[in-house]
Design an enzyme around this catalytic site. Sequence first.
Site, PDB file in Angstrom:
ATOM      1  N   ASN A  42       0.847  -1.197   0.000  1.00 53.03           N
ATOM      2  CA  ASN A  42       0.000   0.000   0.000  1.00 53.03           C
ATOM      3  C   ASN A  42       0.882   1.246   0.000  1.00 53.03           C
ATOM      4  O   ASN A  42       1.941   1.291   0.641  1.00 53.03           O
ATOM      5  CB  ASN A  42      -1.007  -0.006   1.159  1.00 53.03           C
ATOM      6  CG  ASN A  42      -0.402  -0.110   2.533  1.00 53.03           C
ATOM      7  OD1 ASN A  42       0.644  -0.709   2.722  1.00 53.03           O
ATOM      8  ND2 ASN A  42      -1.070   0.469   3.510  1.00 53.03           N
ATOM      9  N   GLU A  77       0.431   5.259   0.542  1.00 52.87           N
ATOM     10  CA  GLU A  77      -0.481   6.322   0.986  1.00 52.87           C
ATOM     11  C   GLU A  77       0.008   7.689   0.518  1.00 52.87           C
ATOM     12  O   GLU A  77       1.139   7.846   0.033  1.00 52.87           O
ATOM     13  CB  GLU A  77      -0.623   6.268   2.507  1.00 52.87           C
ATOM     14  CG  GLU A  77      -1.235   4.939   2.946  1.00 52.87           C
ATOM     15  CD  GLU A  77      -1.555   4.863   4.423  1.00 52.87           C
ATOM     16  OE1 GLU A  77      -1.076   5.709   5.204  1.00 52.87           O
ATOM     17  OE2 GLU A  77      -2.294   3.916   4.804  1.00 52.87           O
ATOM     18  N   CYS A 103      -4.173   0.639  -2.445  1.00 60.08           N
ATOM     19  CA  CYS A 103      -4.023  -0.622  -1.716  1.00 60.08           C
ATOM     20  C   CYS A 103      -2.922  -1.495  -2.327  1.00 60.08           C
ATOM     21  O   CYS A 103      -2.660  -1.446  -3.536  1.00 60.08           O
ATOM     22  CB  CYS A 103      -5.316  -1.420  -1.771  1.00 60.08           C
ATOM     23  SG  CYS A 103      -6.691  -0.691  -0.882  1.00 60.08           S
ATOM     24  N   GLU A 150      -2.994  -4.677  -2.916  1.00 59.60           N
ATOM     25  CA  GLU A 150      -3.475  -5.651  -3.905  1.00 59.60           C
ATOM     26  C   GLU A 150      -3.472  -5.049  -5.306  1.00 59.60           C
ATOM     27  O   GLU A 150      -3.057  -5.677  -6.280  1.00 59.60           O
ATOM     28  CB  GLU A 150      -4.891  -6.123  -3.561  1.00 59.60           C
ATOM     29  CG  GLU A 150      -4.997  -6.896  -2.264  1.00 59.60           C
ATOM     30  CD  GLU A 150      -5.331  -6.010  -1.059  1.00 59.60           C
ATOM     31  OE1 GLU A 150      -4.805  -4.873  -0.992  1.00 59.60           O
ATOM     32  OE2 GLU A 150      -6.101  -6.460  -0.200  1.00 59.60           O
ATOM     33  N   CYS A 167     -10.439  -4.912   0.262  1.00 63.73           N
ATOM     34  CA  CYS A 167     -11.505  -3.917   0.093  1.00 63.73           C
ATOM     35  C   CYS A 167     -12.279  -4.176  -1.195  1.00 63.73           C
ATOM     36  O   CYS A 167     -11.841  -4.900  -2.093  1.00 63.73           O
ATOM     37  CB  CYS A 167     -10.928  -2.499   0.113  1.00 63.73           C
ATOM     38  SG  CYS A 167     -10.291  -1.932  -1.472  1.00 63.73           S
ATOM     39  N   CYS A 206     -10.561  -3.347  -4.614  1.00 66.64           N
ATOM     40  CA  CYS A 206      -9.574  -4.355  -5.019  1.00 66.64           C
ATOM     41  C   CYS A 206     -10.250  -5.620  -5.530  1.00 66.64           C
ATOM     42  O   CYS A 206      -9.768  -6.267  -6.468  1.00 66.64           O
ATOM     43  CB  CYS A 206      -8.644  -4.686  -3.858  1.00 66.64           C
ATOM     44  SG  CYS A 206      -7.493  -3.337  -3.489  1.00 66.64           S
TER      45      CYS A 206
END
Length: 134
Positions: free
Chosen positions: A44, A46, A55, A57, A88, A91
């Site tokens: 991930n 940010e 994310c 993934e 999530c 994803c």
Amino acid sequence: MATDPDALIALAREHLARSYAPYSRFHVAAAVVDDRGQVFTGVNVENISYGLSMCAERVAIFAAVAAGARRITALAVASSGTGLLSPCGACRQVMAEFAAPEVPIYCEAAGEPHRWTLAQLLPHAFAAPQLAGS
Ligand code: THU
């Protein structure tokens, strides 16, 4: 090694240190295998503008696609959290673009890989047939 759940989870776990998560401090790493047996990882990433964060993934899947992959045959996720990580919704939809419903998604839970299929995570996915006739 490529599709062994323990090895794939271990690979994701090794990449946790590369996660850039100064805001949530929740570190996530993912490893995907494509139908050529190639393995790609992601973490991930940010951003100070929080909504721009991405994310692990999707970073892993996009790395695979950028390297020429088109079909994903397994995906594993590890996190710095103690509970079972459940990918999530965004994803899951991206997984559905490149993975068949039966593809295993391994999520680390207390050191053990918990196995879901993509169909379990995203039943009734939006898919190509729904675009037909538009
Ligand atoms: N995150 C992931 O990387 N994967 C998931 O499946 C859930 C959430 C990240 C996004 C954000 O950087 C942090 O975890 C907290 O939500």
